[in-house]
Design a protein around this motif. Structure first.
Motif, PDB file in Angstrom:
ATOM      1  N   ALA A  65      38.831   0.454   9.491  1.00  0.00           N
ATOM      2  CA  ALA A  65      39.168   0.467  10.918  1.00  0.00           C
ATOM      3  C   ALA A  65      40.603   0.934  11.124  1.00  0.00           C
ATOM      4  O   ALA A  65      40.886   1.692  12.062  1.00  0.00           O
ATOM      5  N   PHE A  66      41.512   0.510  10.245  1.00  0.00           N
ATOM      6  CA  PHE A  66      42.904   0.935  10.334  1.00  0.00           C
ATOM      7  C   PHE A  66      43.026   2.445  10.142  1.00  0.00           C
ATOM      8  O   PHE A  66      43.687   3.135  10.919  1.00  0.00           O
ATOM      9  N   LEU A  67      42.369   2.968   9.114  1.00  0.00           N
ATOM     10  CA  LEU A  67      42.413   4.412   8.853  1.00  0.00           C
ATOM     11  C   LEU A  67      41.790   5.198  10.005  1.00  0.00           C
ATOM     12  O   LEU A  67      42.301   6.245  10.394  1.00  0.00           O
ATOM     13  N   PHE A  68      40.708   4.675  10.569  1.00  0.00           N
ATOM     14  CA  PHE A  68      40.067   5.330  11.704  1.00  0.00           C
ATOM     15  C   PHE A  68      41.013   5.371  12.898  1.00  0.00           C
ATOM     16  O   PHE A  68      41.080   6.369  13.617  1.00  0.00           O
ATOM     17  N   SER A  69      41.787   4.309  13.098  1.00  0.00           N
ATOM     18  CA  SER A  69      42.733   4.276  14.218  1.00  0.00           C
ATOM     19  C   SER A  69      43.852   5.301  14.047  1.00  0.00           C
ATOM     20  O   SER A  69      44.436   5.759  15.028  1.00  0.00           O
ATOM     21  N   LEU A  70      44.147   5.683  12.789  1.00  0.00           N
ATOM     22  CA  LEU A  70      45.138   6.719  12.526  1.00  0.00           C
ATOM     23  C   LEU A  70      44.553   8.122  12.698  1.00  0.00           C
ATOM     24  O   LEU A  70      45.283   9.101  12.742  1.00  0.00           O
ATOM     25  N   GLY A  71      43.230   8.192  12.763  1.00  0.00           N
ATOM     26  CA  GLY A  71      42.561   9.489  12.853  1.00  0.00           C
ATOM     27  C   GLY A  71      42.117   9.990  11.497  1.00  0.00           C
ATOM     28  O   GLY A  71      41.806  11.162  11.330  1.00  0.00           O
TER      29      GLY A  71
ATOM     30  N   TYR B 202      39.363  10.010   8.952  1.00  0.00           N
ATOM     31  CA  TYR B 202      37.952   9.750   8.684  1.00  0.00           C
ATOM     32  C   TYR B 202      37.325  11.021   8.148  1.00  0.00           C
ATOM     33  O   TYR B 202      37.944  12.099   8.184  1.00  0.00           O
ATOM     34  N   ALA B 203      36.118  10.937   7.629  1.00  0.00           N
ATOM     35  CA  ALA B 203      35.447  12.071   6.998  1.00  0.00           C
ATOM     36  C   ALA B 203      35.376  13.264   7.950  1.00  0.00           C
ATOM     37  O   ALA B 203      35.059  13.129   9.122  1.00  0.00           O
ATOM     38  N   GLY B 204      35.736  14.430   7.413  1.00  0.00           N
ATOM     39  CA  GLY B 204      35.702  15.665   8.178  1.00  0.00           C
ATOM     40  C   GLY B 204      37.014  16.015   8.860  1.00  0.00           C
ATOM     41  O   GLY B 204      37.161  17.099   9.407  1.00  0.00           O
ATOM     42  N   GLU B 205      37.978  15.122   8.811  1.00  0.00           N
ATOM     43  CA  GLU B 205      39.265  15.332   9.496  1.00  0.00           C
ATOM     44  C   GLU B 205      40.277  15.972   8.536  1.00  0.00           C
ATOM     45  O   GLU B 205      40.366  15.594   7.379  1.00  0.00           O
ATOM     46  N   PRO B 206      41.065  16.953   8.998  1.00  0.00           N
ATOM     47  CA  PRO B 206      42.095  17.535   8.126  1.00  0.00           C
ATOM     48  C   PRO B 206      43.260  16.576   7.899  1.00  0.00           C
ATOM     49  O   PRO B 206      43.612  15.799   8.786  1.00  0.00           O
ATOM     50  N   ILE B 207      43.823  16.628   6.695  1.00  0.00           N
ATOM     51  CA  ILE B 207      44.963  15.794   6.331  1.00  0.00           C
ATOM     52  C   ILE B 207      45.880  16.610   5.417  1.00  0.00           C
ATOM     53  O   ILE B 207      45.399  17.420   4.629  1.00  0.00           O
ATOM     54  N   THR B 208      47.178  16.423   5.560  1.00  0.00           N
ATOM     55  CA  THR B 208      48.160  17.148   4.745  1.00  0.00           C
ATOM     56  C   THR B 208      49.130  16.153   4.126  1.00  0.00           C
ATOM     57  O   THR B 208      49.630  15.272   4.818  1.00  0.00           O
ATOM     58  N   VAL B 209      49.382  16.300   2.831  1.00  0.00           N
ATOM     59  CA  VAL B 209      50.407  15.488   2.171  1.00  0.00           C
ATOM     60  C   VAL B 209      51.739  16.193   2.384  1.00  0.00           C
ATOM     61  O   VAL B 209      51.946  17.315   1.932  1.00  0.00           O
ATOM     62  N   VAL B 210      52.634  15.551   3.117  1.00  0.00           N
ATOM     63  CA  VAL B 210      53.945  16.120   3.396  1.00  0.00           C
ATOM     64  C   VAL B 210      54.835  15.993   2.162  1.00  0.00           C
ATOM     65  O   VAL B 210      55.498  16.939   1.756  1.00  0.00           O
ATOM     66  N   SER B 211      54.847  14.801   1.548  1.00  0.00           N
ATOM     67  CA  SER B 211      55.598  14.608   0.313  1.00  0.00           C
ATOM     68  C   SER B 211      55.090  13.384  -0.433  1.00  0.00           C
ATOM     69  O   SER B 211      54.542  12.461   0.173  1.00  0.00           O
ATOM     70  N   HIS B 212      55.275  13.415  -1.754  1.00  0.00           N
ATOM     71  CA  HIS B 212      54.911  12.280  -2.601  1.00  0.00           C
ATOM     72  C   HIS B 212      56.145  11.405  -2.797  1.00  0.00           C
ATOM     73  O   HIS B 212      57.249  11.909  -2.995  1.00  0.00           O
ATOM     74  N   LEU B 213      55.945  10.109  -2.726  1.00  0.00           N
ATOM     75  CA  LEU B 213      57.007   9.136  -2.939  1.00  0.00           C
ATOM     76  C   LEU B 213      56.674   8.309  -4.169  1.00  0.00           C
ATOM     77  O   LEU B 213      55.551   8.352  -4.671  1.00  0.00           O
TER      78      LEU B 213
END
Length: 70
Positions: free
Chosen positions: A26-32, A34-45
């Protein structure tokens, strides 16, 4: 593959959320995130990574990053 192995600056599509916790889903869904959604890693920490989802940037820990399959 999951976000811990993702290349910085490259856009990926979320394939699955490998969590057994409904609250985390539910938390991840609230961030947007979810499956099929684009995501980009800006930087690794050291403890995780910074990701860009939709118009927001979020810091997530390694455990959560490893649960997001791309």
């Amino acid at each position: 593959m999951n976000l811990t192995n993702a290349q910085e600056g490259k856009e990926y599509i979320v394939k699955n959320l490998a969590t057994d916790d409904e609250e985390m889903d539910a938390f991840l869904f609230s961030l947007g995130c979810y499956a099929g959604e684009p995501i980009t890693v800006v930087s690794h920490l050291l403890g995780g990574c910074i990701v860009s989802i939709k118009d927001g940037r979020y810091t997530i820990d390694k455990q959560l990053a490893s649960a997001i399959e791309i």
